[in-house]
Design a protein around this motif. Structure first.
Motif, short mmCIF file in Angstrom:
data_model
loop_
_atom_site.label_atom_id
_atom_site.label_comp_id
_atom_site.label_asym_id
_atom_site.label_seq_id
_atom_site.Cartn_x
_atom_site.Cartn_y
_atom_site.Cartn_z
N GLY A 390 0.84 -1.20 0.00
CA GLY A 390 0.00 0.00 0.00
C GLY A 390 0.87 1.24 0.00
O GLY A 390 2.09 1.17 0.15
N ILE A 391 0.24 2.40 -0.19
CA ILE A 391 0.94 3.69 -0.14
C ILE A 391 0.54 4.37 1.16
O ILE A 391 -0.62 4.77 1.33
CB ILE A 391 0.57 4.60 -1.32
CG1 ILE A 391 0.72 3.86 -2.66
CG2 ILE A 391 1.40 5.87 -1.29
CD1 ILE A 391 2.11 3.49 -3.04
N SER A 392 1.47 4.51 2.07
CA SER A 392 1.17 5.16 3.34
C SER A 392 1.23 6.67 3.19
O SER A 392 2.22 7.21 2.70
CB SER A 392 2.17 4.71 4.42
OG SER A 392 2.01 5.48 5.59
N THR A 393 0.18 7.35 3.63
CA THR A 393 0.15 8.80 3.61
C THR A 393 0.25 9.39 5.02
O THR A 393 0.08 10.58 5.21
CB THR A 393 -1.13 9.31 2.93
OG1 THR A 393 -2.27 8.73 3.59
CG2 THR A 393 -1.15 8.92 1.47
N GLN A 394 0.50 8.53 6.01
CA GLN A 394 0.70 9.01 7.36
C GLN A 394 2.20 9.25 7.58
O GLN A 394 3.01 9.02 6.69
CB GLN A 394 0.16 8.01 8.38
CG GLN A 394 0.89 6.67 8.39
CD GLN A 394 0.32 5.70 9.40
OE1 GLN A 394 -0.84 5.78 9.76
NE2 GLN A 394 1.13 4.78 9.85
N LYS A 395 2.56 9.68 8.78
CA LYS A 395 3.96 10.04 9.03
C LYS A 395 4.63 9.14 10.06
O LYS A 395 5.85 9.25 10.24
CB LYS A 395 4.05 11.50 9.47
CG LYS A 395 3.59 12.47 8.39
CD LYS A 395 3.77 13.91 8.81
CE LYS A 395 3.29 14.86 7.71
NZ LYS A 395 3.46 16.27 8.07
N LEU A 396 3.89 8.28 10.71
CA LEU A 396 4.48 7.42 11.73
C LEU A 396 4.80 6.06 11.15
O LEU A 396 4.03 5.50 10.37
CB LEU A 396 3.53 7.27 12.92
CG LEU A 396 3.19 8.56 13.68
CD1 LEU A 396 2.23 8.26 14.82
CD2 LEU A 396 4.45 9.21 14.22
N HIS A 397 5.93 5.51 11.51
CA HIS A 397 6.41 4.18 11.15
C HIS A 397 6.81 4.06 9.69
O HIS A 397 7.93 3.71 9.38
CB HIS A 397 5.38 3.10 11.50
CG HIS A 397 5.82 1.72 11.11
ND1 HIS A 397 6.85 1.07 11.78
CD2 HIS A 397 5.43 0.87 10.13
CE1 HIS A 397 7.04 -0.11 11.23
NE2 HIS A 397 6.19 -0.26 10.23
N ALA A 398 5.88 4.32 8.77
CA ALA A 398 6.20 4.16 7.34
C ALA A 398 5.46 5.22 6.54
O ALA A 398 4.35 5.62 6.89
CB ALA A 398 5.79 2.77 6.87
N ARG A 399 6.08 5.67 5.43
CA ARG A 399 5.45 6.64 4.56
C ARG A 399 5.81 6.33 3.11
O ARG A 399 6.93 5.92 2.82
CB ARG A 399 5.90 8.06 4.91
CG ARG A 399 4.93 9.12 4.36
CD ARG A 399 5.30 10.51 4.78
NE ARG A 399 4.15 11.41 4.62
CZ ARG A 399 4.23 12.71 4.49
NH1 ARG A 399 5.40 13.31 4.53
NH2 ARG A 399 3.14 13.45 4.34
N GLY A 400 4.85 6.55 2.20
CA GLY A 400 5.07 6.24 0.80
C GLY A 400 4.81 4.77 0.52
O GLY A 400 4.14 4.07 1.30
#
Length: 421
Positions: A390-400
């Motif tokens: 998936g594409i993470s749009t949050q900022k904690l743990h993983a992004r992109g």
């Protein structure tokens, strides 16, 4: 026992089985995991006809329910698409194992050795909608990173997903990986999802992948930690110093290559001076590719076929050959527009001015930013991660794009010689 209780009991049993299997998976070598991924890939291709027959059932049901073209595109499989996600498994097998790596180590004054080591998350709950390829991509990434996975696909792809998982289960019998590491919740009952939301003792993380309503439902209702993915209202800003050929090629690719995916561009923001010089060729390009323009009043004065945009158009993830066109006076207005309507997914600028590009890249808040390149590269495979979960749009743990490293956490392991505190 009521149907609801049966569903909850079955889902919990699957999660428990996945957790037990994850313990065995964590003991396997990288070579054993890689061998299993190659077997999975081979068996999926070998059984493509079985999967396509099941997919045809889902497509026929989708036509009866009058699903939109973009939805049907995400749902549809072909021999080529099956070969593509099988190749994704082989690519994942060729990547570095993200587990067991010593990120850092040091020795305390008392001689105690401290090591920070990457380990699997444990059990991943994957909730997704109409893309059967996610069943394979998520499974491959989970197994390579040492995680068990509980899959909950949408009812629209139920037949396809059941066939894919059945093939993978049969393939896993030929490997060292326990078949129970891959669980698929075949129930269309909403209680199945509600149960998955709340099993913190069995599920270590939930990853939703789909439309905004699905993602919001998971984020707002789950007690299990969530790795949040986001919808893709992606923008392309064409600056006054943009090269014409670059701008048009990037626009065409970002909008038309595959409009129904999350990294497709939905809004093009154009500097007024560039539009004045190039509106005729831009209009011809929109016409050539069958793109429907929803523009502001300034855009309508240059693009005669455009429809006046409504407020909803600026936030709309069209997933089709529709596009919103916003005309601005400078890069600051472009950045402000993205700040207001963007989803922190993928944003691009076309300009030959390095300072303007740097300002845009520094100030726009998104997981992926591009200078003179298409937003379509926001993809695990395109960026060299193999498949993505998936594409993470949050900022904690993983992004992109979330590849293998995003599916790990760390342990601190200490080795001593009788030290006490």
């Amino acid at each position: 026992m009521s149907v609801t209780k049966v569903v909850k009991t079955n889902v919990e049993a699957q999660a428990i089985a996945a957790k037990k299997a994850a313990k065995k998976l964590a003991l396997l070598t990288t070579e054993e995991k890689n061998e299993a991924l190659h077997i999975l890939a081979d068996e999926l291709v070998k059984n493509a006809d079985v999967i396509l027959t099941a997919n045809e059932q889902d497509l026929n049901a989708g036509q009866e329910k009058s699903y939109e073209a973009a939805f049907m595109d995400r749902l549809a499989l072909s021999t080529e698409r099956i070969e593509d996600f099988a190749e994704g498994l082989r690519q994942v097998a060729g990547l570095e194992d993200p587990t067991g790596n010593i990120q850092s180590s040091w020795t305390l004054d008392n001689g105690l050795l401290v090591e920070k080591i990457t380990v699997p998350l444990g059990v991943i709950g994957m909730i997704y909608e109409a893309r059967p390829n996610v069943t394979v991509d998520a499974t491959g990434l989970a197994l390579k990173s040492g995680n068990a996975i509980v899959l909950k696909g949408g009812s629209s792809a139920l037949s396809s997903n059941k066939a894919i998982v059945q093939v993978m289960h049969e393939a896993l019998k030929k490997t060292k990986i326990p078949m129970e590491t891959v669980q698929f919740i075949a129930s269309a009952d909403r209680e199945a999802i509600q149960q998955l939301f709340t099993m913190k003792e069995h599920i270590d993380v939930l990853i939703p992948r789909g439309g905004g309503s699905l993602i919001n439902a998971v984020v707002n209702n789950a007690t299990v930690p969530v790795l949040e993915t986001g919808v893709g209202n992606c923008h392309l800003y064409i600056d006054c110093e943009a090269d014409l050929d670059k701008a048009l090629n990037i626009l065409i690719n970002a909008k038309t290559d595959r409009p129904a995916v999350c990294n497709a561009m939905e809004t093009v923001i154009i500097h007024k001076e560039w539009l004045k010089k190039n509106h005729k060729v831009l209009h011809a390009t929109f016409t050539k590719y069958g793109i429907t323009v929803h523009g502001d009043e300034a855009a309508l004065s240059f693009l005669p076929d455009a429809i006046l945009a409504k407020e909803d158009d600026w936030a709309n993830e069209y997933l089709s050959l529709d596009i919103a066109v916003k005309v601005v006076e400078n890069v600051e207005e472009a950045i402000d527009h993205i700040e207001t309507y963007g989803t922190k997914h993928s944003e691009a600028i076309v300009t030959e001015n390095g300072k303007t590009a740097k300002r845009f890249m520094s100030l726009v808040d998104a997981s992926a930013l591009y200078h003179n390149a298409s937003t379509r590269f926001t993809d695990g495979g395109a960026l060299g991660f193999g498949a993505e979960i998936g594409i993470s749009t949050q900022k904690l743990h993983a992004r992109g794009p979330m590849g293998l490293p995003a599916l790990t956490t760390v342990k601190f392991m200490m080795s001593g010689n009788g030290q006490t505190r």
